[in-house]
Write a protein that holds these residues in place. Structure first.
Motif, PDB file in Angstrom:
ATOM      1  N   VAL A 167       0.845  -1.207   0.000  1.00 52.00           N
ATOM      2  CA  VAL A 167       0.000   0.000   0.000  1.00 52.00           C
ATOM      3  C   VAL A 167       0.876   1.251   0.000  1.00 52.00           C
ATOM      4  O   VAL A 167       1.771   1.387   0.822  1.00 52.00           O
ATOM      5  N   LYS A 168       0.578   2.145  -0.946  1.00 46.51           N
ATOM      6  CA  LYS A 168       1.202   3.474  -0.936  1.00 46.51           C
ATOM      7  C   LYS A 168       0.306   4.399  -0.127  1.00 46.51           C
ATOM      8  O   LYS A 168      -0.920   4.285  -0.155  1.00 46.51           O
ATOM      9  N   TRP A 169       0.929   5.353   0.576  1.00 45.95           N
ATOM     10  CA  TRP A 169       0.184   6.272   1.420  1.00 45.95           C
ATOM     11  C   TRP A 169       0.748   7.665   1.234  1.00 45.95           C
ATOM     12  O   TRP A 169       1.923   7.829   0.910  1.00 45.95           O
ATOM     13  N   SER A 170      -0.074   8.665   1.423  1.00 43.99           N
ATOM     14  CA  SER A 170       0.355  10.043   1.215  1.00 43.99           C
ATOM     15  C   SER A 170       1.197  10.541   2.397  1.00 43.99           C
ATOM     16  O   SER A 170       0.756  10.524   3.544  1.00 43.99           O
ATOM     17  N   VAL A 171       2.428  10.968   2.082  1.00 44.66           N
ATOM     18  CA  VAL A 171       3.321  11.560   3.077  1.00 44.66           C
ATOM     19  C   VAL A 171       3.893  12.830   2.465  1.00 44.66           C
ATOM     20  O   VAL A 171       4.463  12.786   1.374  1.00 44.66           O
ATOM     21  N   ASP A 172       3.726  13.943   3.144  1.00 47.43           N
ATOM     22  CA  ASP A 172       4.195  15.234   2.641  1.00 47.43           C
ATOM     23  C   ASP A 172       3.679  15.513   1.228  1.00 47.43           C
ATOM     24  O   ASP A 172       4.392  16.043   0.369  1.00 47.43           O
ATOM     25  N   GLY A 173       2.447  15.088   0.959  1.00 44.03           N
ATOM     26  CA  GLY A 173       1.814  15.354  -0.322  1.00 44.03           C
ATOM     27  C   GLY A 173       2.184  14.394  -1.441  1.00 44.03           C
ATOM     28  O   GLY A 173       1.778  14.588  -2.572  1.00 44.03           O
ATOM     29  N   ARG A 174       2.985  13.366  -1.156  1.00 45.79           N
ATOM     30  CA  ARG A 174       3.384  12.402  -2.182  1.00 45.79           C
ATOM     31  C   ARG A 174       3.010  10.991  -1.769  1.00 45.79           C
ATOM     32  O   ARG A 174       3.141  10.624  -0.609  1.00 45.79           O
ATOM     33  N   GLU A 175       2.572  10.204  -2.753  1.00 41.94           N
ATOM     34  CA  GLU A 175       2.273   8.792  -2.503  1.00 41.94           C
ATOM     35  C   GLU A 175       3.588   8.029  -2.384  1.00 41.94           C
ATOM     36  O   GLU A 175       4.451   8.135  -3.258  1.00 41.94           O
ATOM     37  N   THR A 176       3.734   7.275  -1.309  1.00 40.98           N
ATOM     38  CA  THR A 176       4.976   6.536  -1.092  1.00 40.98           C
ATOM     39  C   THR A 176       4.685   5.290  -0.259  1.00 40.98           C
ATOM     40  O   THR A 176       3.627   5.184   0.363  1.00 40.98           O
ATOM     41  N   TYR A 177       5.610   4.373  -0.269  1.00 38.81           N
ATOM     42  CA  TYR A 177       5.497   3.199   0.593  1.00 38.81           C
ATOM     43  C   TYR A 177       6.057   3.563   1.968  1.00 38.81           C
ATOM     44  O   TYR A 177       7.152   4.127   2.059  1.00 38.81           O
ATOM     45  N   LEU A 178       5.316   3.247   3.002  1.00 40.00           N
ATOM     46  CA  LEU A 178       5.766   3.499   4.370  1.00 40.00           C
ATOM     47  C   LEU A 178       6.460   2.261   4.927  1.00 40.00           C
ATOM     48  O   LEU A 178       6.214   1.141   4.487  1.00 40.00           O
ATOM     49  N   SER A 179       7.283   2.474   5.918  1.00 40.21           N
ATOM     50  CA  SER A 179       7.917   1.354   6.606  1.00 40.21           C
ATOM     51  C   SER A 179       6.882   0.693   7.525  1.00 40.21           C
ATOM     52  O   SER A 179       5.864   1.313   7.886  1.00 40.21           O
ATOM     53  N   PRO A 180       7.111  -0.547   7.917  1.00 42.92           N
ATOM     54  CA  PRO A 180       6.206  -1.179   8.879  1.00 42.92           C
ATOM     55  C   PRO A 180       6.078  -0.361  10.176  1.00 42.92           C
ATOM     56  O   PRO A 180       4.997  -0.269  10.758  1.00 42.92           O
ATOM     57  N   GLU A 181       7.174   0.267  10.607  1.00 46.90           N
ATOM     58  CA  GLU A 181       7.135   1.097  11.813  1.00 46.90           C
ATOM     59  C   GLU A 181       6.220   2.300  11.631  1.00 46.90           C
ATOM     60  O   GLU A 181       5.471   2.666  12.550  1.00 46.90           O
ATOM     61  N   ASP A 182       6.275   2.923  10.444  1.00 45.02           N
ATOM     62  CA  ASP A 182       5.381   4.052  10.162  1.00 45.02           C
ATOM     63  C   ASP A 182       3.928   3.590  10.149  1.00 45.02           C
ATOM     64  O   ASP A 182       3.037   4.281  10.669  1.00 45.02           O
ATOM     65  N   TRP A 183       3.672   2.431   9.544  1.00 51.94           N
ATOM     66  CA  TRP A 183       2.303   1.910   9.525  1.00 51.94           C
ATOM     67  C   TRP A 183       1.814   1.619  10.942  1.00 51.94           C
ATOM     68  O   TRP A 183       0.654   1.837  11.265  1.00 51.94           O
ATOM     69  N   LYS A 184       2.702   1.145  11.797  1.00 48.60           N
ATOM     70  CA  LYS A 184       2.306   0.898  13.190  1.00 48.60           C
ATOM     71  C   LYS A 184       1.809   2.195  13.824  1.00 48.60           C
ATOM     72  O   LYS A 184       0.781   2.211  14.510  1.00 48.60           O
ATOM     73  N   ASP A 185       2.514   3.299  13.579  1.00 51.47           N
ATOM     74  CA  ASP A 185       2.078   4.592  14.107  1.00 51.47           C
ATOM     75  C   ASP A 185       0.727   5.006  13.537  1.00 51.47           C
ATOM     76  O   ASP A 185      -0.135   5.514  14.256  1.00 51.47           O
ATOM     77  N   VAL A 186       0.542   4.786  12.230  1.00 51.48           N
ATOM     78  CA  VAL A 186      -0.738   5.144  11.589  1.00 51.48           C
ATOM     79  C   VAL A 186      -1.884   4.338  12.208  1.00 51.48           C
ATOM     80  O   VAL A 186      -2.930   4.881  12.565  1.00 51.48           O
ATOM     81  N   PHE A 187      -1.673   3.037  12.354  1.00 54.33           N
ATOM     82  CA  PHE A 187      -2.745   2.178  12.878  1.00 54.33           C
ATOM     83  C   PHE A 187      -2.998   2.390  14.364  1.00 54.33           C
ATOM     84  O   PHE A 187      -4.150   2.383  14.798  1.00 54.33           O
ATOM     85  N   THR A 188      -1.968   2.593  15.152  1.00 61.50           N
ATOM     86  CA  THR A 188      -2.217   2.820  16.581  1.00 61.50           C
ATOM     87  C   THR A 188      -2.919   4.160  16.799  1.00 61.50           C
ATOM     88  O   THR A 188      -3.756   4.280  17.693  1.00 61.50           O
ATOM     89  N   ALA A 189      -2.611   5.147  15.959  1.00 64.17           N
ATOM     90  CA  ALA A 189      -3.328   6.423  16.054  1.00 64.17           C
ATOM     91  C   ALA A 189      -4.799   6.235  15.707  1.00 64.17           C
ATOM     92  O   ALA A 189      -5.681   6.809  16.349  1.00 64.17           O
ATOM     93  N   ALA A 190      -5.079   5.416  14.687  1.00 70.59           N
ATOM     94  CA  ALA A 190      -6.473   5.158  14.303  1.00 70.59           C
ATOM     95  C   ALA A 190      -7.202   4.403  15.414  1.00 70.59           C
ATOM     96  O   ALA A 190      -8.363   4.688  15.706  1.00 70.59           O
ATOM     97  N   LEU A 191      -6.510   3.470  16.050  1.00 68.39           N
ATOM     98  CA  LEU A 191      -7.122   2.701  17.136  1.00 68.39           C
ATOM     99  C   LEU A 191      -7.462   3.607  18.304  1.00 68.39           C
ATOM    100  O   LEU A 191      -8.517   3.483  18.917  1.00 68.39           O
ATOM    101  N   ARG A 192      -6.585   4.548  18.596  1.00 67.97           N
ATOM    102  CA  ARG A 192      -6.806   5.474  19.712  1.00 67.97           C
ATOM    103  C   ARG A 192      -7.672   6.663  19.311  1.00 67.97           C
ATOM    104  O   ARG A 192      -7.906   7.550  20.108  1.00 67.97           O
ATOM    105  N   LYS A 193      -8.109   6.692  18.061  1.00 69.14           N
ATOM    106  CA  LYS A 193      -8.935   7.789  17.534  1.00 69.14           C
ATOM    107  C   LYS A 193      -8.205   9.132  17.606  1.00 69.14           C
ATOM    108  O   LYS A 193      -8.771  10.165  17.884  1.00 69.14           O
ATOM    109  N   GLY A 194      -6.920   9.089  17.345  1.00 64.83           N
ATOM    110  CA  GLY A 194      -6.127  10.310  17.351  1.00 64.83           C
ATOM    111  C   GLY A 194      -4.728  10.030  17.824  1.00 64.83           C
ATOM    112  O   GLY A 194      -4.413   8.932  18.271  1.00 64.83           O
TER     113      GLY A 194
END
Length: 140
Positions: free
Chosen positions: A62-89
């Motif tokens: 999955v590519k995701w938008s970072v700084d306005g560009r679509e890019t592949y994130l590291s697993p560590e970055d995805w962990k941050d994205v998902f834990t933020a979604a789980l905590r609703k912020g």
């Protein structure tokens, strides 16, 4: 502050140690606060292995938008994205030299139930974005 985790096999010696610590304050004429709460188990090693397998699958596909560009994130970055979604912020702090730092959640401190919720969230996201997950039976 000292925390004592009591389990059936160690409750008596741990309570004895807690009482000794409390007495050291009481003998000085100070008050002691004792709080009891349920100690829910944190995530298992199997859950942690499965989490990282899921994160690696998402990171590769999955590519995701970072700084306005679509890019592949590291697993560590995805962990941050998902834990933020789980905590609703997510908590945000100013960076030392400008910018912002996103403060992530620590999955090592999550309960078994929290980890189940996080992995369910990742699987639902993956289903919406066409992620093909590897054989989870091998990691679980």
């Amino acid at each position: 502050m000292t925390t004592y985790i009591l389990r059936p096999e160690n409750a008596r010696p741990r309570m004895t140690a807690a009482w000794r610590d409390a007495c050291s304050y009481l003998e000085l004429g100070q008050s002691v606060k004792l709080e009891l709460s349920e100690c829910k188990p944190t995530r298992s090693l199997e859950q942690n292995s499965r989490l990282w397998a899921l994160l690696h699958d998402v990171a590769r596909q999955v590519k995701w938008s970072v700084d306005g560009r679509e890019t592949y994130l590291s697993p560590e970055d995805w962990k941050d994205v998902f834990t933020a979604a789980l905590r609703k912020g997510q908590r945000v702090s100013p960076g030392i030299e400008g910018g912002f730092v996103m403060l992530g959640a620590r999955t090592s401190k999550m309960t078994v139930g929290d980890m189940v919720e996080l992995q369910t969230l990742i699987e639902a996201f993956g289903a919406q974005h066409g992620v093909v997950f590897g054989d989870m039976e091998k990691v679980a």
